[in-house]
Motif scaffolding. Structure first.
Motif, PDB file in Angstrom:
ATOM      1  N   GLY A   1       0.813  -1.209   0.000  1.00 24.83           N
ATOM      2  CA  GLY A   1       0.000   0.000   0.000  1.00 24.83           C
ATOM      3  C   GLY A   1       0.845   1.256   0.000  1.00 24.83           C
ATOM      4  N   CYS A   2       1.952   1.216   0.728  1.00 22.13           N
ATOM      5  CA  CYS A   2       2.847   2.380   0.771  1.00 22.13           C
ATOM      6  C   CYS A   2       3.540   2.581  -0.574  1.00 22.13           C
ATOM      7  CB  CYS A   2       3.876   2.179   1.886  1.00 22.13           C
ATOM      8  SG  CYS A   2       4.721   3.690   2.406  1.00 22.13           S
ATOM      9  N   ILE A   3       3.949   1.481  -1.212  1.00 18.01           N
ATOM     10  CA  ILE A   3       4.560   1.567  -2.542  1.00 18.01           C
ATOM     11  C   ILE A   3       3.550   2.103  -3.557  1.00 18.01           C
ATOM     12  CG2 ILE A   3       5.585   0.230  -4.417  1.00 18.01           C
ATOM     13  CD1 ILE A   3       6.627  -1.730  -2.265  1.00 18.01           C
ATOM     14  N   GLU A   4       2.333   1.611  -3.487  1.00 21.24           N
ATOM     15  CA  GLU A   4       1.282   2.086  -4.398  1.00 21.24           C
ATOM     16  C   GLU A   4       0.975   3.555  -4.186  1.00 21.24           C
ATOM     17  OE1 GLU A   4      -1.823  -0.601  -3.448  1.00 21.24           O
ATOM     18  OE2 GLU A   4      -1.017  -2.252  -4.661  1.00 21.24           O
ATOM     19  N   ARG A   5       0.954   3.975  -2.944  1.00 22.02           N
ATOM     20  CA  ARG A   5       0.689   5.387  -2.625  1.00 22.02           C
ATOM     21  C   ARG A   5       1.761   6.286  -3.233  1.00 22.02           C
ATOM     22  NH1 ARG A   5      -3.040   9.219  -1.506  1.00 22.02           N
ATOM     23  NH2 ARG A   5      -2.313  10.738   0.018  1.00 22.02           N
ATOM     24  N   LEU A   6       3.000   5.824  -3.186  1.00 22.56           N
ATOM     25  CA  LEU A   6       4.107   6.578  -3.784  1.00 22.56           C
ATOM     26  C   LEU A   6       3.870   6.810  -5.270  1.00 22.56           C
ATOM     27  CD1 LEU A   6       7.285   7.458  -3.420  1.00 22.56           C
ATOM     28  CD2 LEU A   6       7.664   5.283  -4.570  1.00 22.56           C
ATOM     29  N   THR A   7       3.511   5.740  -5.977  1.00 26.13           N
ATOM     30  CA  THR A   7       3.346   5.861  -7.427  1.00 26.13           C
ATOM     31  C   THR A   7       2.059   6.585  -7.797  1.00 26.13           C
ATOM     32  OG1 THR A   7       2.327   3.657  -7.545  1.00 26.13           O
ATOM     33  CG2 THR A   7       4.710   3.785  -7.824  1.00 26.13           C
ATOM     34  N   GLU A   8       0.994   6.346  -7.043  1.00 23.94           N
ATOM     35  CA  GLU A   8      -0.286   6.989  -7.346  1.00 23.94           C
ATOM     36  C   GLU A   8      -0.218   8.508  -7.186  1.00 23.94           C
ATOM     37  OE1 GLU A   8      -3.021   3.216  -5.809  1.00 23.94           O
ATOM     38  OE2 GLU A   8      -2.842   5.041  -4.611  1.00 23.94           O
TER      39      GLU A   8
ATOM     40  N   ALA B   1       4.961  11.807   0.763  1.00 19.49           N
ATOM     41  CA  ALA B   1       3.553  11.453   0.914  1.00 19.49           C
ATOM     42  C   ALA B   1       3.385  10.536   2.127  1.00 19.49           C
ATOM     43  CB  ALA B   1       3.052  10.749  -0.346  1.00 19.49           C
ATOM     44  N   ALA B   2       2.124  10.347   2.531  1.00 22.96           N
ATOM     45  CA  ALA B   2       1.839   9.520   3.704  1.00 22.96           C
ATOM     46  C   ALA B   2       0.906   8.371   3.344  1.00 22.96           C
ATOM     47  CB  ALA B   2       1.217  10.365   4.808  1.00 22.96           C
ATOM     48  N   PHE B   3       1.177   7.221   3.945  1.00 20.29           N
ATOM     49  CA  PHE B   3       0.292   6.062   3.843  1.00 20.29           C
ATOM     50  C   PHE B   3      -0.204   5.760   5.252  1.00 20.29           C
ATOM     51  CE2 PHE B   3      -0.253   1.424   4.261  1.00 20.29           C
ATOM     52  CZ  PHE B   3      -1.314   1.262   3.384  1.00 20.29           C
ATOM     53  N   VAL B   4      -1.509   5.829   5.459  1.00 21.01           N
ATOM     54  CA  VAL B   4      -2.075   5.680   6.799  1.00 21.01           C
ATOM     55  C   VAL B   4      -2.319   4.208   7.116  1.00 21.01           C
ATOM     56  CG1 VAL B   4      -3.925   6.349   8.362  1.00 21.01           C
ATOM     57  CG2 VAL B   4      -3.173   7.949   6.585  1.00 21.01           C
TER      58      VAL B   4
END
Length: 230
Positions: free
Chosen positions: A119-126, A200-203
């Protein structure tokens, strides 16, 4: 790999630990603490290579037992109490070329799951960000925190017109939980930190955000994992 970008994951685990001695190889609910991070990292959809950075031979052999590569022994000068967290990451990147993103996974977050890593990796790219880190909701809001002056009287940590008595009226705040750090490698080499105004942040939920720093933390995570296994 994600979006044709190769992903390297690093688990940093030095031998010295004052809060919880030998914590990285200490059994937590039947497995060494470090094993919980290795096993979840190996479930990731995006991590292409998982490595350990350690100065300690017992930790290295334990990590290998659970399928984590240990391509080098970390130099002693990068395994001190005063060593900055970013230094072992930059050291590892010097000797392992060919990757686009790096993921830092501290072994002291045993409740973190593979879906949190991904999820954190996806958040980075998104978000087209250079870096992304995991955060959670803190136990106490800094808007209810104080400092104490030389007279012994309380001073609000954050200056406000009035002190709110209801939590839902306070601004939403987040705290780093130490579970997942992701960044573009070339950007990280320049910035030498995962945390900037561009991050960015991943909660993550609080129940998976415990970071073991004390014996009490270790005991709590052990209880949680044993309860889940039952």
């Amino acid at each position: 790999m994600i979006n044709k970008k190769r992903v390297l994951a690093i688990i940093p685990a030095r031998g010295g630990s004052k809060g919880v001695p030998r914590k990285n190889v200490r059994l937590l609910s039947g497995k060494p603490l470090i094993a919980w991070t290795i096993e979840e990292a190996k479930k990731s959809k995006y991590i292409d290579r998982l490595i350990l950075s350690s100065d300690d031979q017992e930790i290295i052999e334990t990590a290998k037992t659970y399928g984590c590569e240990a391509p080098f022994v970390r130099p002693n000068n990068l395994a001190k109490d005063s060593t900055l967290g970013i230094d072992p990451v930059l050291h590892a990147l010097e000797g392992i070329p060919g990757y686009d993103y790096v993921v830092l996974l501290q072994p002291t977050s045993p409740l973190r799951l593979a879906k949190d890593i991904d999820g954190c990796i996806e958040r980075l790219t998104e978000t087209s960000s250079h870096a992304c880190v995991s955060v959670t909701y803190p136990d106490s809001s800094p808007y209810w925190m104080y400092t104490m002056n030389e007279k012994g009287t309380l001073q609000p940590l954050i200056k406000q017109k009035g002190i709110s008595t209801r939590r839902q009226d306070l601004p939403m705040v987040y705290a780093l939980n130490g579970a997942v750090y992701v960044a573009g490698i070339e950007w990280l080499k320049m910035r030498q930190s995962f945390l900037t105004e561009e991050t960015a942040a991943f909660v993550m939920p609080r129940e998976r955000s415990y970071d073991i720093d004390t014996e009490e933390d270790f005991m709590w995570c052990d209880w949680v994992l044993k309860r889940q296994l039952r």
